[in-house]
Design a protein around this motif. Structure first.
Motif, PDB file in Angstrom:
ATOM      1  N   GLY A  67      81.995  31.001 -64.767  1.00 48.53           N
ATOM      2  CA  GLY A  67      80.996  30.603 -63.780  1.00 48.53           C
ATOM      3  C   GLY A  67      79.568  30.691 -64.265  1.00 48.53           C
ATOM      4  N   ARG A  68      79.376  30.852 -65.575  1.00 43.39           N
ATOM      5  CA  ARG A  68      78.028  30.952 -66.140  1.00 43.39           C
ATOM      6  C   ARG A  68      77.547  29.584 -66.602  1.00 43.39           C
ATOM      7  N   LEU A  69      76.295  29.289 -66.297  1.00 39.46           N
ATOM      8  CA  LEU A  69      75.692  28.020 -66.685  1.00 39.46           C
ATOM      9  C   LEU A  69      75.235  28.079 -68.139  1.00 39.46           C
ATOM     10  N   CYS A  70      75.563  27.061 -68.909  1.00 37.25           N
ATOM     11  CA  CYS A  70      75.022  26.903 -70.269  1.00 37.25           C
ATOM     12  C   CYS A  70      73.631  26.301 -70.122  1.00 37.25           C
ATOM     13  N   ARG A  71      72.624  27.158 -70.228  1.00 40.36           N
ATOM     14  CA  ARG A  71      71.235  26.760 -69.940  1.00 40.36           C
ATOM     15  C   ARG A  71      70.620  26.095 -71.178  1.00 40.36           C
ATOM     16  N   VAL A  72      71.111  24.932 -71.462  1.00 43.65           N
ATOM     17  CA  VAL A  72      70.713  24.177 -72.648  1.00 43.65           C
ATOM     18  C   VAL A  72      70.285  22.786 -72.207  1.00 43.65           C
ATOM     19  N   ARG A  73      69.165  22.316 -72.766  1.00 42.35           N
ATOM     20  CA  ARG A  73      68.682  20.966 -72.429  1.00 42.35           C
ATOM     21  C   ARG A  73      69.286  19.948 -73.395  1.00 42.35           C
ATOM     22  N   SER A  74      70.121  19.110 -72.856  1.00 40.00           N
ATOM     23  CA  SER A  74      70.789  18.071 -73.636  1.00 40.00           C
ATOM     24  C   SER A  74      70.571  16.728 -72.944  1.00 40.00           C
ATOM     25  N   SER A  75      71.051  15.665 -73.572  1.00 38.29           N
ATOM     26  CA  SER A  75      70.924  14.335 -72.966  1.00 38.29           C
ATOM     27  C   SER A  75      71.935  14.106 -71.848  1.00 38.29           C
ATOM     28  N   ASN A  76      72.925  14.976 -71.727  1.00 33.52           N
ATOM     29  CA  ASN A  76      74.001  14.768 -70.753  1.00 33.52           C
ATOM     30  C   ASN A  76      73.509  14.511 -69.335  1.00 33.52           C
ATOM     31  N   PRO A  77      72.479  15.235 -68.824  1.00 30.75           N
ATOM     32  CA  PRO A  77      72.027  14.955 -67.454  1.00 30.75           C
ATOM     33  C   PRO A  77      71.464  13.553 -67.264  1.00 30.75           C
ATOM     34  N   GLY A  78      71.107  12.861 -68.356  1.00 28.01           N
ATOM     35  CA  GLY A  78      70.689  11.469 -68.206  1.00 28.01           C
ATOM     36  C   GLY A  78      71.774  10.607 -67.607  1.00 28.01           C
ATOM     37  N   HIS A  79      73.049  10.984 -67.838  1.00 27.86           N
ATOM     38  CA  HIS A  79      74.167  10.249 -67.266  1.00 27.86           C
ATOM     39  C   HIS A  79      74.264  10.495 -65.756  1.00 27.86           C
ATOM     40  N   LEU A  80      73.808  11.673 -65.303  1.00 17.65           N
ATOM     41  CA  LEU A  80      73.737  11.917 -63.855  1.00 17.65           C
ATOM     42  C   LEU A  80      72.798  10.915 -63.191  1.00 17.65           C
ATOM     43  N   LEU A  81      71.679  10.606 -63.865  1.00 12.56           N
ATOM     44  CA  LEU A  81      70.737   9.628 -63.321  1.00 12.56           C
ATOM     45  C   LEU A  81      71.390   8.258 -63.239  1.00 12.56           C
ATOM     46  N   TYR A  82      72.224   7.926 -64.225  1.00 18.50           N
ATOM     47  CA  TYR A  82      72.889   6.622 -64.246  1.00 18.50           C
ATOM     48  C   TYR A  82      73.759   6.421 -63.013  1.00 18.50           C
ATOM     49  N   VAL A  83      74.475   7.468 -62.585  1.00 20.92           N
ATOM     50  CA  VAL A  83      75.346   7.329 -61.406  1.00 20.92           C
ATOM     51  C   VAL A  83      74.611   7.632 -60.107  1.00 20.92           C
ATOM     52  N   GLY A  84      73.368   8.119 -60.194  1.00 19.38           N
ATOM     53  CA  GLY A  84      72.579   8.346 -58.985  1.00 19.38           C
ATOM     54  C   GLY A  84      72.910   9.616 -58.238  1.00 19.38           C
ATOM     55  N   LEU A  85      73.398  10.636 -58.941  1.00 20.12           N
ATOM     56  CA  LEU A  85      73.737  11.882 -58.244  1.00 20.12           C
ATOM     57  C   LEU A  85      72.514  12.708 -57.855  1.00 20.12           C
ATOM     58  N   PRO A  86      71.508  12.922 -58.713  1.00 22.02           N
ATOM     59  CA  PRO A  86      70.441  13.878 -58.368  1.00 22.02           C
ATOM     60  C   PRO A  86      69.582  13.406 -57.195  1.00 22.02           C
ATOM     61  N   ARG A  87      69.026  14.366 -56.474  1.00 29.72           N
ATOM     62  CA  ARG A  87      68.031  14.015 -55.463  1.00 29.72           C
ATOM     63  C   ARG A  87      66.798  13.436 -56.169  1.00 29.72           C
ATOM     64  N   PRO A  88      66.048  12.571 -55.516  1.00 28.04           N
ATOM     65  CA  PRO A  88      65.013  11.782 -56.199  1.00 28.04           C
ATOM     66  C   PRO A  88      64.003  12.605 -56.990  1.00 28.04           C
ATOM     67  N   GLU A  89      63.516  13.719 -56.435  1.00 27.09           N
ATOM     68  CA  GLU A  89      62.485  14.469 -57.158  1.00 27.09           C
ATOM     69  C   GLU A  89      63.047  15.106 -58.430  1.00 27.09           C
ATOM     70  N   ARG A  90      64.322  15.514 -58.390  1.00 25.40           N
ATOM     71  CA  ARG A  90      64.935  16.073 -59.592  1.00 25.40           C
ATOM     72  C   ARG A  90      65.211  14.967 -60.617  1.00 25.40           C
ATOM     73  N   ALA A  91      65.611  13.813 -60.158  1.00 27.31           N
ATOM     74  CA  ALA A  91      65.824  12.689 -61.070  1.00 27.31           C
ATOM     75  C   ALA A  91      64.538  12.363 -61.818  1.00 27.31           C
ATOM     76  N   ARG A  92      63.422  12.410 -61.123  1.00 31.52           N
ATOM     77  CA  ARG A  92      62.140  12.114 -61.775  1.00 31.52           C
ATOM     78  C   ARG A  92      61.786  13.186 -62.797  1.00 31.52           C
ATOM     79  N   GLN A  93      62.080  14.453 -62.481  1.00 30.24           N
ATOM     80  CA  GLN A  93      61.799  15.524 -63.440  1.00 30.24           C
ATOM     81  C   GLN A  93      62.644  15.376 -64.708  1.00 30.24           C
TER      82      GLN A  93
END
Length: 709
Positions: A502-528
């Motif tokens: 249950g521990r988060l791997c607190r690493v910045r990778s390109s993977n969250p860019g794919h979250l933007l592709y499917v439109g999962l994040p709330r708008p302000e987080r997507a912009r960040q």
């Protein structure tokens, strides 16, 4: 030839041809010398050595290329200074040798033309060195086997040689090399042959060669020409699938054409329809994830590719549980192989399911295909497979304490990491530790979210409202869980994974860019997230790094921890455009185009993540696949992200949202875009800071065009 830097470089420059399940990798001389070079069929190397010599001397290279349509390999060679042959010793540069080669019907056809530009008659002995090691692709990649099968005796004849091998799977594999002229064997093993040629002043000669698994008539000019005509027609047919793209910017147009040609080369016509093989040399076989993403990249232009991929994957869906194969009922395959090591179960990859993301991507693609085409009848035929795939997603989520889609390989022979970054060191904690499993990757949750939404939409279309409500509710819960557990508020970014504790791997990778592709994040987080992806820690100026500079394990020369993957950059760019930064997506398109120029218009699977400021050109990754399907497809996803084009197949509409063109490109024409039963031509043209869109063609007025500036 170590004294000649140009010749040494040519030995390591690969030129590729492909047809069906066969492909050939050779150096710039047209020779097969070792390493990954060879003629392969069904994951087996049928020819491991094929060298042309003039006497005992290697020719000098003038030029080499694969034609832009990917049909012919052509090399121009000349003689080096030779020892005396009879009464005449030819000096360097008197003899021109041209090698022209193609693959057709999974058979190699080669023509060698020779011309004497000297003033004396020349006796020119051409020497051919041949061998076939019948290595499995995984052996070529470095796997060491405890035992191999039996190399059968080599058979020689007046016009050629036959190699054979009986594998541990009791299958006999053969390779036959035939010449149009009689040969003189030079060694007792029968692998070196000489073909004398007497050339008067200004005289010429020609030789035809064929290589395949089956016997064939003696090679002739007619057979070569017939094969060439057939190969050209086949490649033209592949390239004409889907809408066309035209640009007045000549280099940009060359990139689009080369990308389309590479997709045509890699796409095989299977019984289930067209299917893009992943890449050459290592992955020239059906892969699930690669084919789905390639289909998403090209869906707006050619939905037929997605239909073929969906049909094939549904036909190979798992129905049983297997730890060795990492399979479970409903799961979609990761890859399939036909080589000896897979057939004998030395490795699990004959039909392997160790990809955690392929199943949700399969469902997501089905929803996108339906939205693009309005083809509910096809979805109805696929519905059982979609329900089964979604059932697997739900069971995995139910077994995870946080409701995520996770993975852990069943046996050590399988892949340790089962997302698209599947190297063993690609997932880790901020202190560099590898996480305990099961592992839930951030982008996979996005794919699952998109899949559940797609099923809800399709169920609504089918009148199954109760099921639609259930899937929509699951999508909402998954979104909330991702926002709660993956978001790092102090960093303004999503972590790469949640581990088995249950521990988060607190690493910045390109993977969250794919979250933007499917439109999962709330708008302000997507912009960040979009904003950080566009900073120099990610953005090299050629594309986006897979891992931010400064993170643990960052290495711009690594496979997944700081390199640039064009398909990954394209998915992120599409997500950035969806988050409202279309102008930034246009800049990323321009950067990708500039990288393509340095790679002769053919972007590889990946390249090193050094920044544009520190390097005059992108730095190649030495063993990247080239060509590679989702790298070629990245050009089309990037362009769609810039143009803001979506097609509503349910209502027969085209939507264009705030279109942009990259710097230096003033106009793009979209020709023959299928919308329902109509074919539409669109022109995107720059006017100062704005881009206008115009409709052309007789059927255009029947299709509504909705534009938002």
């Amino acid at each position: 030839m170590s004294h000649d830097p140009a010749a040494s470089a040519a030995l390591f420059t690969h030129h590729v041809l492909k047809d069906g399940d066969s492909f050939l990798v050779a150096n710039s001389f047209g020779d097969i010398e070792g390493g990954s070079q060879g003629l392969y069929r069904n994951d087996t190397r049928l020819l491991s050595r094929f060298r042309l010599r003039i006497g005992t001397t290697a020719p000098a290279l003038l030029s080499a290329m694969v034609t832009r349509d990917n049909v012919f390999f052509v090399a121009h060679l000349t003689n080096r200074a030779l020892p005396p042959l009879g009464d005449v010793a030819p000096v360097e540069g008197l003899v021109h040798v041209e090698r022209r080669r193609l693959l057709c019907g999974e058979r190699v056809f080669e023509w060698i033309g020779i011309r004497n530009y000297g003033s004396d008659e020349l006796v020119l002995p051409l020497r051919f060195e041949l061998d076939a090691d019948f290595r499995d692709m995984f052996e070529v990649r470095g796997n060491v086997r405890p035992a191999r099968g039996e190399q059968l005796p080599t058979r020689t004849g007046t016009h050629g040689v036959e190699f054979g091998y009986r594998g541990l799977d009791d299958v006999v594999r053969r390779s036959m090399v035939s010449f149009s002229r009689e040969l003189a064997p030079l060694d007792p093993e029968g692998c070196i042959f000489e073909l004398p040629s007497v050339l008067p002043p200004g005289g010429s000669d020609e030789i035809y060669i064929e290589i395949g698994s089956d016997p064939a008539p003696t090679p002739t000019r007619r057979r070569f020409r017939d094969a060439a005509a057939l190969a050209r027609r086949s490649m033209r047919r592949h390239q004409r699938r889907g809408a066309g793209l035209r640009s007045g910017a000549s280099l940009f147009q060359q990139w689009l054409q080369r990308s389309r040609a590479d997709l045509a080369l890699l796409t095989s016509d299977l019984a289930t329809g067209p299917y893009p093989y992943a890449g050459i040399p290592w992955f020239s076989t059906p892969f699930g994830r690669d084919a789905v993403i390639t289909s998403l990249q090209t869906l707006w232009l050619n939905p037929g590719l997605a239909r073929g991929v969906l049909t094939f994957l549904a036909a190979h869906q798992a129905h049983e549980q297997s730890a060795f194969l990492d399979s479970a009922p409903g799961k979609i395959m990761h890859e399939t192989r036909k080589g000896e090591m897979s057939a004998t179960c030395e490795l699990p990859f004959g039909l392997y399911y160790g990809g955690v993301d392929t199943t949700p991507l399969f469902v997501l693609l089905a929803g996108a295909y339906a939205q693009r085409t309005g083809d509910l009848a096809f979805i109805d035929r696929l519905w059982g497979a979609l329900q089964s795939a979604t059932g697997w997603i739900e069971r995995v989520c139910d077994a995870n304490p946080y409701g995520f889609v996770d993975y852990q390989r069943g046996e050590d022979s399988g892949l340790a990491n089962q997302g698209w970054k599947d190297s063993e060191d690609s997932v880790f904690h901020a202190d560099g530790r590898f996480p305990p499993g099961p592992i839930a990757l951030v982008e996979v949750q996005g794919y699952a979210f998109g899949a559940l939404q797609a099923m809800a939409d399709l169920a609504t279309r089918r009148g199954e409202h109760e099921a639609a409500a259930k899937w929509r509710d699951r999508a909402d819960k998954l979104r909330a869980a991702v926002e709660d557990m993956f978001w790092m508020p102090d960093i303004g970014f999503y972590g790469i994974a949640v581990d088995g504790e249950g521990r988060l791997c607190r690493v910045r990778s390109s993977n969250p860019g794919h979250l933007l592709y499917v439109g999962l994040p709330r708008p302000e987080r997507a912009r960040q997230v979009a904003s950080q992806l566009l900073t120099p820690s990610f953005d090299t100026g050629w594309g986006l790094r897979t891992l931010a500079e400064g993170e643990p394990r960052y290495n711009p020369m690594s496979y997944h921890n700081g390199s640039v993957w064009p398909h990954d950059s394209a998915l992120c760019a599409a997500g950035i455009a969806r988050a409202g930064a279309r102008a930034d997506a246009a800049r990323l398109l321009r950067d990708a185009f500039e990288a393509a120029v340095h790679f002769d218009m053919r972007v590889p699977e990946l390249f090193c993540g050094f920044s544009h400021l520190r390097s005059a050109a992108p730095v190649a990754y030495p063993v990247a696949c080239l060509p590679q399907a989702w790298a070629a497809g990245s050009a089309f996803m990037l362009l769609q992200a810039c143009l803001g084009v979506t097609i509503d197949g349910w209502n027969g509409d085209i939507h264009v949202d705030q279109p942009r063109l990259p710097a230096g490109v003033e106009e793009v024409r979209l020709q023959g875009l299928a919308v329902g039963d109509s074919m539409v031509d669109l022109v995107f043209k720059r006017f100062g800071e704005q881009v206008g869109v115009f409709r052309e063609g007789s059927g255009a007025t029947a299709v509504p065009l909705q534009l938002r500036r």
